[in-house]
Design an enzyme around this catalytic site. Sequence first.
Site, PDB file in Angstrom:
ATOM      1  N   ASP A 190      -2.872  37.488 -51.584  1.00  0.00           N
ATOM      2  CA  ASP A 190      -2.805  37.281 -50.132  1.00  0.00           C
ATOM      3  C   ASP A 190      -1.359  37.094 -49.702  1.00  0.00           C
ATOM      4  OD1 ASP A 190      -2.038  34.537 -50.459  1.00  0.00           O
ATOM      5  OD2 ASP A 190      -4.134  33.956 -50.630  1.00  0.00           O
TER       6      ASP A 190
ATOM      7  N   ASP B 205      -9.640  29.463 -47.815  1.00  0.00           N
ATOM      8  CA  ASP B 205      -8.229  29.543 -48.197  1.00  0.00           C
ATOM      9  C   ASP B 205      -7.369  28.913 -47.099  1.00  0.00           C
ATOM     10  OD1 ASP B 205      -8.711  30.853 -50.597  1.00  0.00           O
ATOM     11  OD2 ASP B 205      -8.698  32.832 -49.659  1.00  0.00           O
TER      12      ASP B 205
ATOM     13  N   ARG C 203     -10.029  38.296 -50.995  1.00  0.00           N
ATOM     14  CA  ARG C 203      -8.690  38.617 -51.516  1.00  0.00           C
ATOM     15  C   ARG C 203      -8.805  39.634 -52.651  1.00  0.00           C
ATOM     16  NH1 ARG C 203      -6.283  33.656 -53.874  1.00  0.00           N
ATOM     17  NH2 ARG C 203      -8.300  32.617 -53.686  1.00  0.00           N
TER      18      ARG C 203
ATOM     19  N   TYR D 119     -17.474  37.884 -43.457  1.00  0.00           N
ATOM     20  CA  TYR D 119     -16.055  37.657 -43.166  1.00  0.00           C
ATOM     21  C   TYR D 119     -15.470  38.840 -42.379  1.00  0.00           C
ATOM     22  CZ  TYR D 119     -16.182  34.155 -46.932  1.00  0.00           C
ATOM     23  OH  TYR D 119     -16.491  33.074 -47.725  1.00  0.00           O
TER      24      TYR D 119
END
Length: 254
Positions: free
Chosen positions: A50, A8, A143, A36
């Site tokens: 987000d 992203d 997300r 992550y």
Amino acid sequence: MGHTGTLDPFATGLLVVLLGRATRLARFVEAEAKTYLATARFGSATDTDDLTGATVRIAPPEWQPTREQVEAALAGFLGRSAQRPPPFSAKKVQGERSYELARRGEMTELAPVEIEVHDIALIGISGQEVEFRATVSAGTYLRGIARDLGERLGGAAHLTALRRERIGVLDLRDAVPLEALTPETPQLDPVAVLGNIRVRLLTAAEAAAVGHGRAVSADGMEGRVALVLDGRLVAIAESRDRLLHPVVVLEPAA
């Protein structure tokens, strides 16, 4: 040259870049689990899930989950489940990226997809910010996890930070910063990006056969196998009927 998965726009972290014939390995790298480090903010949800999106829902001011509630909710993501992809995603709808439709105001409710969360743990809570680390299957949206975390706790949340730390066996700590990349930067051996794949050493005659797409003896090996000659990755093969059948050939026969 090609990479094995975008991040992203606000995210940072590991990006695997393949060169030359090694670009043919992209599908194997993309399929690896990814780790992550993520930060979610409690209190509001956005249309992108987000911090780049517009607020679409605000939680009651008094809503503040406890650490125990957050840990329990995160643990609930472990294993296989169906996840609803964010409308601003790379998923295709009738041949067009979902985010392209969303940017034109054509918000699409995407069908849930099966994901797997291998590991997830709370790192810390600071005010409305919740930091957690997760190892997930390919195609999982952090997300989406942040969004669903808020919903499962009876409020709202969105992702504010994301850093990809690991792809398969490749770790961010071993990566080269973009600004430090030069033509002299050492390259990894192609086999090194394939995880704990088994290796079958070839003779010159077998390598020539594999280069023409022909199978070789499995020698008792099963599953996916790297076929190597003199330290060079010749092909990736899969076992069938006691033979290793090439599925991707990096060194075709002359």
